[in-house]
Design a protein around this motif. Structure first.
Motif, PDB file in Angstrom:
ATOM      1  N   ASP A 239       0.838  -1.207   0.000  1.00  0.00           N
ATOM      2  CA  ASP A 239       0.000   0.000   0.000  1.00  0.00           C
ATOM      3  C   ASP A 239       0.869   1.251   0.000  1.00  0.00           C
ATOM      4  N   GLY A 253     -10.522  -0.140   0.547  1.00  0.00           N
ATOM      5  CA  GLY A 253      -9.783  -0.991   1.467  1.00  0.00           C
ATOM      6  C   GLY A 253     -10.392  -0.966   2.860  1.00  0.00           C
TER       7      GLY A 253
ATOM      8  N   PRO B 130      -9.384  -2.860  -4.414  1.00  0.00           N
ATOM      9  CA  PRO B 130      -9.016  -4.045  -3.619  1.00  0.00           C
ATOM     10  C   PRO B 130      -8.898  -5.297  -4.480  1.00  0.00           C
TER      11      PRO B 130
END
Lengths: 651, 202, 358
Positions: A239, A253, B130
């Motif tokens: 990330d 997320g 994601p």
């Protein structure tokens, strides 16, 4: 070599055999010899020294914190420095001291208590130490640029993300813990396989010292849960470097994914930090109380079941995150009931002392104190397990009091007691008793003065991780008391260091069995020979050296008469449950490959930290080269045929 | 001075790294356990993010099995092939054994090539969502394990060709093959999650 | 084989008695100190409670505390008895004159100890689950639902209105009506924070991307201290807030006042200050009724109605307000409010203007 099978003969130990083994196993006293050692005793000692160094560093960080918090509205440490201090205090203690110190004792003791010549994977053992050292240096090097990790030892996102934490602090943390995790995992696999295969014949599963049960349980758990934390940090690193969306809220997320992954690791980890230490206590207290442990089987089962239940409690670190009440209730129930196996062990130890005849020396004091500190830490944990109470207690100094009682009480105190108890075996010299008493009482007083009032500090609402507080909050006096206690504790630790230093210089000679104990390690010299045992003993009870004192006519172990294994580095392999011999294992010679691999891995992680991809590539190549050298099948270990045998092999 | 007493076993014991008594065999199972857990947690991350996802999943529609299907079959078949190679190695037939290991290696290379082609064909970049983050990370982790497996196969190929193994000394071969089997089993789970479960959870 | 271990104590019982007494004394002192209810000098103390939700939790808190203290005292006693009790044999035991022996059975210790512990533990599990069920939701419909948005390092508070014009935003101070439950929806603007008013309710984390909900009721009028309790960065220590419970009529009056826009200032210096304020501060702060609409920092429309500044870090007085404008970094280092350099007369004008924002 290349004999396929051989009868392992039973002989009496004798001087000629001892000299032969000495020549085979002694490593050269040169720098290269020191760097290439794979002897579990060397590795154990190195773990102890290095872990202790991190304990002292973590302790200095703690004293800095306590100086800042002694008074309200203090300006001693600016907030960024404070945040790095409290984070590194936690990281040093929990990752770089508490687990490695237990690895140190376990590494040194396991082959000796099991009746083996070394661990299952001596070179991996050396590698796990070198990686530990390199990873610790890697993380600490962040201080050199003033960018130490600063998000607490559990690193919650989003604060750990690049957006809110742009410096390299959290990159040091992420990569450092992944690096360290390799060491811990390798060590864990080593312990499990050693437990399965490397015991003296007759050391069946119900004759193992509790240190073996404790370390085994911790290792089995670590094998399965360390990937969770390594993964969490890897995803965080992704990330931060590549803008992936695992935890980033805007992209979908989930910050709680971090918490789940971390605590699925984190809770079993804290049991891994204490179960081996409980094992050390459960092995030493019977010796000091002059009787076998009360309830051996319940204690062994309690060790395993504590960890088993411990896999199912992680959400108790997340009670305030807004999860549904039904799931919270399950975790709360498990967190309360996990006290039951702990109670088994506590009562077994008290019963052992009660029905024994304790000899009260410094080691005994530390182990006795461990019992009561265990209870105090345990009940504060019980309190936080009750969800609505936790909604008040969590993230206050009550939890800080709890964690210090469990870590100092169930890890540090057994560790210091174990130093008094087993250092004579390691060094051949006793520690001083008079200085030991001062050491003990200062540490005992210090920990209680520092942390007992801290429960009240927490109940009065002081939050964790605040760099200062205002005078009107009501916490000033309590904080000052805690600071004073911390310094008293520190003086106690200093006395321990002095005692060890004096012992090495002028301590009384220990002899093989200064405590007239009953387990196998006390049958060796102090310090033990490089080959541990002249002959591999055969075991018939839990206390081979006590059989005479206990009038045990049914069971007779043989320590000075056993298997002769003297063709290069050899030990015997046995079955797991009953310890019936089933193989003669060839052990590798000392080698520099573990150190080289650790250095190559360090280069890899430094490259990742700096985004120097060519360094990463070069390090990767070096890793492959070292692995090829390490794993290349060797005839003298029986891994392949000899040249003479392959010549005739056809298609 | 030898003193064999009546209660000691006189059974000759195997010496050195053999069969399933070798330490390395159990060590490899330990590696399988820890790496298997790693993939377990990766897939936990997948299902967790799926559970909390709003919007379509996968974002660009149901995944095609055109490339991944054949790749899966090749990878799974390669497990059978290495097992077949082991059979020959244990019989001491080093040339045939080496050849079959080479075949396994080739099948592994084909799998990696197909995977890379699949990656190239993805309409999304690495980190945007994601799903994309999970896709490349999890299949990437698996591919890394496959690459390590290819290196293991290469080592086994070389060592077999050098005549290191036969019916008595083959533990190293079996340990390496175990790693390859592990990589294939993990792919079953990864493949089911990414390529089959969207159809089931539709 | 024997080795000297140094001198052993000659008077064992006397040397070991102090810790037991010390322990008891320490615990009693702590309990007595804590038991004094309603300590106004400990604003975050939760050994007392002042609202329905916290009231239900309090007995469980005291219950597990008392159980814990009793367990510690009992086990300390048992351990000391085990060590110090009279046994036969040599007056000073050494390893050589005390060979290992079997000793008594001992398993009864485990059976009794674990048996009694299990009963207490199971009872606590039941009590816990019942308390959770009791406090999950209020007994009646909440009188009002607020929104609190946690920022690094201050609290944005939004009140709804029957019409949009009746809703308003304030900061760091939450007013609630006495005796009625209030629901609060928690949103995070950046990192994880935690919303905690110990006298009224347990803490609930504020997690960006999710909306957590909490509720509380205050039994009596008063000012209740709140604090962020999840580490959220360098100024986590200075992220407090106040919850002020008022009788319903006063609460309604406060709400009406807060919903109104700022009145234009009467005095010329304050008008001058308003112009400077819009230029210097409007990018980050809002004052309804002027053009200043910044959303980075707190809404200041009714700044002077608040008791504190900078998230309950400093009191709201003319001096501290004036200092805060130009020396914010000295009072709350690394907060997002910088030290603003400005000429002294501009500073005085802005301060004068702000003081009109009742």
């Amino acid at each position: 070599m290349t004999e396929q099978r051989r009868v392992a003969h039973i002989v009496h130990d004798n001087a000629a055999l001892a000299d032969h083994l000495h020549a085979l196993w002694e490593r050269p006293h040169t720098l290269v010899g020191w760097l290439s050692s794979t002897d579990h005793k060397d590795i154990g000692r190195r773990y102890l020294v290095t872990a202790f160094a991190f304990l002292l560093l973590g302790g200095l960080e703690a004293l800095a914190l306590r100086l800042q918090l002694a008074k309200p509205d203090s300006t001693l440490l600016p907030p960024e420095a404070y945040d790095q201090m409290f984070t590194m205090h936690g990281v040093s203690m929990i990752f770089l001291y508490a687990q490695p110190i237990l690895s140190g004792f376990a590494n040194f003791l396991w082959p000796l208590v099991l009746g083996a010549r070394d661990m299952a994977f001596p070179r991996l053992n050396a590698l796990s130490y070198w990686i530990f050292l390199c990873a610790g240096i890697f993380i600490y090097s962040s201080f050199l640029i003033g960018a130490a990790p600063n998000d607490g030892w559990f690193n919650y996102v989003p604060y750990a993300a690049r957006e809110y934490n742009p410096g390299p602090n959290m990159d040091f943390m992420s990569l450092g813990i992944i690096f360290l995790g390799i060491s811990t995992t390798i060590g864990a696999i080593n312990f499990v396989v050693t437990w399965m295969r490397h015991r003296a014949p007759g050391m069946s599963i119900n004759r193992l010292p509790i240190i073996v049960w404790g370390t085994l349980t911790a290792s089995a758990a670590n094998i399965v849960v360390i990937p969770a934390v390594s993964l969490a940090f890897f995803l965080l690193w992704l990330d931060r470097q590549f803008n992936t969306s695992f935890f980033a809220v805007e992209a979908g997320g989930q910050p709680l994914l971090w918490q789940h992954l971390f605590w699925i690791f984190g809770h079993p980890w804290v049991y891994a930090l204490v179960l081996p230490a409980i094992g050390l206590s459960a092995d030493a207290i019977p010796v000091l109380a002059r009787r076998p442990l009360v309830g051996y089987t319940p204690v062994a089962l309690a060790t395993v079941s504590t960890m088993a239940i411990g896999f199912g409690v992680w959400v108790h670190h997340m009670f305030a995150t807004g999860l549904p009440g039904l799931s919270l209730s399950f975790f709360s129930g498990a967190s309360i009931l996990i006290a039951i196996p702990s109670a088994v062990t506590v009562f077994a130890l008290i019963a052992t002392i009660f029905s024994g005849k304790p000899v009260i020396n410094t080691a005994f004091l530390f182990f006795a104190a461990f019992i009561i500190l265990f209870v105090i830490g345990g009940v504060s944990g019980f309190m936080t397990a009750a969800i609505p109470v936790d909604w008040q207690l969590t993230d206050t100094y009550f939890v800080v009091a709890h964690i210090h009682y469990v870590l100092i009480g169930i890890n540090v105190f057994p560790v210091v007691g174990s130093l008094y108890f087993w250092l004579p075996k390691m060094t051949g010299r006793m520690l001083g008793e008079r200085l030991g008493r001062w050491n003990f009482w200062l540490m005992f007083a210090g920990v209680n003065i520092a942390f007992l009032p801290m429960h009240l500090t927490g109940l009065w609402g002081m939050p964790r991780r605040i760099y200062t507080y205002h005078a009107g909050m009501g916490w000033s006096a309590l904080n000052m008391i805690t600071t004073v206690g911390a310094f008293i504790f520190a003086v106690g630790v200093l006395l321990l260091l002095v005692n060890i230093a004096l012992s090495l210089k002028v301590g009384a000679k220990a002899g093989p069995n200064p405590w007239r104990a009953g387990t196998l390690e006390w049958a060796t010299t102090s310090p033990p020979q490089p080959y541990n045992f002249v002959v591999i003993p055969t075991i018939a009870s839990r206390h081979p050296l006590w059989e005479e004192d206990l009038n045990d006519t049914r069971h007779r172990s043989h320590v000075h008469r056993g298997y002769e294994l003297s063709d290069h580095h050899e030990t015997i392999g046995t079955t797991t449950v009953d310890a019936v011999p089933d193989i003669i294992l060839k052990m590798p010679s000392p080698s520099l490959t573990p150190l080289l691999l650790a250095l190559a891995l360090s280069a890899l992680f430094v490259g990742l930290l700096l985004h120097a991809w060519w360094v990463v590539g070069a390090a990767g190549a070096a890793i492959l080269a070292v692995l090829a050298a390490w794993l290349w099948p060797q005839a003298h270990l029986g891994e392949r045929l000899e040249e003479s045998e392959t010549a005739g092999a056809g298609s | 001075m030898t003193d064999d007493t009546a209660d000691t076993p006189r059974v000759p014991l195997p010496v050195g790294t053999t069969g399933t008594s070798a330490n390395g065999w159990y060590g490899m199972w330990g590696l399988v356990a820890t790496e298997g857990s790693l993939f377990g947690f990766l897939l936990f991350g997948y299902y967790y993010l799926l559970f909390h996802n709003t919007g379509p999943w996968p974002p660009d529609g149901l995944p095609s099995l055109r490339i991944s299907g054949p790749g899966t079959l090749i990878l799974l078949a390669s497990s059978g092939v290495i097992w077949w190679a082991e059979h020959h190695v244990r019989k001491g037939r080093r040339a045939v054994g080496a050849l079959i290991v080479a075949l396994t290696l080739a099948m592994g290379v084909v799998f990696v090539a197909l995977q890379l082609k699949e990656w190239a064909g993805r309409p999304f970049a690495f980190g945007g969502t994601p799903y994309s983050s999970l896709y490349f990370t999890i299949t990437g982790f698996h591919m890394a394990h496959v690459v390590v497996g290819l290196l293991v196969l290469l080592a086994l190929l070389v060592w077999t060709a050098l005549g290191y193994f036969d019916g008595r000394r083959n533990a190293v071969f079996r340990i390496g093959a175990l790693y390859w089997h592990f990589v294939d089993v993990v792919w079953l789970f990864v493949f089911s999650t990414f390529y089959l479960s969207p159809y089931l959870l539709r | 084989m024997t080795a000297r271990q140094g001198p052993l104590p000659t008077a064992g019982p006397m040397r070991a008695r102090p810790p037991r007494l010390l322990l008891l004394a320490g615990v009693s002192a702590c309990l007595l100190a804590a038991a004094n209810p309603a300590r106004a000098d400990i604003p975050l103390n939760y050994l007392v409670s002042a609202g329905a939700r916290a009231n239900h939790i309090l007995p469980l808190t005291w219950g597990v505390s008392i159980i814990s203290v009793l367990v510690v005292i009992t086990l300390s006693g048992l351990l000391l008895w085990a060590i110090l009790r009279r046994r036969g044999g040599p007056p000073t035991r050494t390893f050589d004159n005390t060979p290992a022996s079997r000793g008594g059975d001992g398993l009864r210790w485990i059976s009794w100890g674990v048996g009694l512990s299990s009963i207490v533990l199971f009872a606590t599990v039941i009590w816990t689950i019942r308390t959770v069920a009791r406090v999950m939701e209020p007994d009646e419909e909440p009188a009002i639902t607020l929104e609190v948005i946690a920022h690094q390092w201050w609290w944005e508070v939004r009140y709804p209105g029957a019409m949009p014009s009746q809703g308003f935003t304030t900061a760091n101070e939450i007013h609630i009506p006495v005796g009625q439950p209030v629901r609060i929806r928690l949103k995070g603007a950046d990192v994880i924070h935690s919303f905690w008013v110990p006298l009224l309710a347990g803490k609930t984390d504020v997690i960006p991307g999710t909306v957590n909900t909490t509720w509380m009721t205050a039994d009596a009028p008063g000012t209740y201290r709140g604090q962020c309790t999840e580490y959220c960065g360098v100024e986590h220590a200075n992220m407090g807030f106040l919850v002020i419970a008022q009788p319903r009529p006063e609460f309604d009056a406060w709400r009406r006042a807060q919903a109104s826009s700022a009145a234009p200032p009467a005095r010329p210096r304050a008008r001058e200050g308003e112009a400077h304020f819009k230029a210097r501060c409007g990018a980050c702060h809002s004052v309804r009724g002027t053009g200043a609409g910044g959303r980075v920092g707190p809404d200041l429309t009714h700044l002077m109605s608040r008791q504190t500044l900078a998230a309950a870090t400093i009191p709201n007085t003319p001096d501290t307000l004036a200092r805060w404008i130009i020396h914010a970094q000295d009072m709350k280092p690394r907060s997002l409010m910088p030290n603003i350099r400005m000429p002294e007369d501009e500073h005085a004008a802005i301060t004068a203007y702000l003081q009109t924002l009742e």
